[in-house]
Design an enzyme around this catalytic site. Structure first.
Site, mmCIF file in Angstrom:
data_model
loop_
_atom_site.group_PDB
_atom_site.id
_atom_site.type_symbol
_atom_site.label_atom_id
_atom_site.label_comp_id
_atom_site.label_asym_id
_atom_site.label_seq_id
_atom_site.Cartn_x
_atom_site.Cartn_y
_atom_site.Cartn_z
ATOM 1 N N LYS A 1 48.256 41.817 -113.763
ATOM 2 C CA LYS A 1 47.613 41.879 -112.445
ATOM 3 C C LYS A 1 46.234 42.534 -112.528
ATOM 4 C CE LYS A 1 48.208 46.446 -111.458
ATOM 5 N NZ LYS A 1 47.293 47.420 -110.793
ATOM 6 N N THR B 1 46.090 44.653 -105.686
ATOM 7 C CA THR B 1 44.997 44.897 -106.618
ATOM 8 C C THR B 1 43.898 43.845 -106.505
ATOM 9 O OG1 THR B 1 46.697 45.747 -108.102
ATOM 10 C CG2 THR B 1 44.503 45.502 -109.013
#
Length: 329
Positions: free
Chosen positions: A189, A246
């Site tokens: 991620k 994120t």
């Protein structure tokens, strides 16, 4: 787990020290920087990484590894992924046999391509391990804002023990039996967040970012399954949840780095002045190599790695992604 040692005096380590103290534990935080140690012990603040946040008086700090471990029932490892091997090497002769370890760093070692749990198995094989990951900015955790994370372990009793040691009404761990899947999600991620930042910095729009998150998740699942993880893991907090946070929030170090690159900054300029490690930079190289080793197609990761480490112009990277053949979902 009433006495907890935490290794890593950055924002996340300090935030987790607050979490453990709120859950009722006595906490010793190890940090390399004597100024951070002195500030925590004298003023109950980490002025470098979490300025303005008062720390619980149950938290003490030390720069001595043995002092941090003294009497500990469990330890949290919160050092950046690329420094984990060095810290483990020093800790190894000091760790009491069977001391439970919770791995709280997100990344893959660039040289060995090992996850953090694989490093533990190599260096301190007798230590029971669990992994903590999920959508959790340190500043919000420190301010006691509602947060949900994943604690994963092959040992259900160990995951339960860490859940009870850290869980509060505002810090809610959910247990998983899939530590590898959780680790892969937490590592990949960060790379995808850099890509999403580039999209923002280049002004390519929200449609492009949504497409990138979705296609990036597909690659994350392919890699995780190739490593032995479960596809369902990536639809949870440590996969999709962490990815969305994120890739969309201005607090994300990886996202803001990508945005700076997208606006034309060099990597050196985008990194200048940052105290906290931007894990996605090193992780991009590690994930790209790991995907190649496992014969897993991850075009977004490969594109980000090219921009960061091979000098690929961003416009060339974007054009290459947009020119890929059409395919089924």
């Amino acid at each position: 787990m009433r006495r907890i040692a935490i290794f890593g005096g950055g924002a996340w380590g300090t935030a987790l020290a607050l979490v453990a103290a709120r859950a009722g534990a006595e906490v010793t935080l190890w940090a390399r920087d004597p100024a951070i140690v002195a500030g925590i012990n004298a003023r109950h603040k980490n002025m470098v990484y979490l300025p303005g946040i008062a720390l619980d008086r149950a938290i003490t700090a030390t720069s001595e590894l043995e002092a941090a471990l003294g009497g500990a029932d469990a330890a949290l490892l919160v050092v950046p992924a690329q420094f984990m091997r060095g810290v483990l090497g020093v800790l190894q002769p000091l760790l009491p046999g069977g001391l439970p370890l919770l791995l709280c760093s997100k990344g893959i070692e660039t040289e060995s391509l090992r996850t953090m749990s694989e490093l533990i198995a190599e260096i301190v094989p007798d230590s029971p391990i669990a992994v903590l990951s999920g959508p959790s900015f340190a500043g919000e955790v420190a301010h006691d804002l509602p947060t949900a994370v994943t604690i994963a372990s092959h040992d259900a009793a160990l995951a339960e023990a860490f859940t009870m040691a850290l869980g509060t009404a505002r810090f809610r761990p959910y247990r998983s039996p899939d530590p590898i899947g959780v680790e892969i999600g937490g590592a990949v991620k960060n790379v995808l967040a850099i890509a999403c930042g580039i999209v923002e910095g280049r002004g390519l729009g929200d449609n492009a970012r949504a497409a990138l998150i979705t296609r990036g998740l597909s690659g994350m699942i392919r890699l995780g399954c190739a490593k032995g993880g479960e596809a369902e893991t990536f639809r949870g907090l440590s996969g999709l949840g962490d990815l969305v946070l994120t890739c969309t929030a201005g607090q994300s170090r990886n996202y803001t780095l990508g945005a700076a690159l997208g606006r034309g900054a060099s990597l050196a300029a985008a990194l200048a002045g940052r105290r906290s490690v931007v894990e996605g930079v090193a992780t991009a190289a590690a994930v790209a190599r790991l995907a190649a080793r496992l014969d897993v197609e991850m075009p977004i990761t490969a594109a980000v790695e090219g921009v960061l480490h091979r000098g690929t112009p961003i416009d060339t990277m974007i054009e290459a992604l947009l020119s890929r053949p059409y395919r089924s979902v």
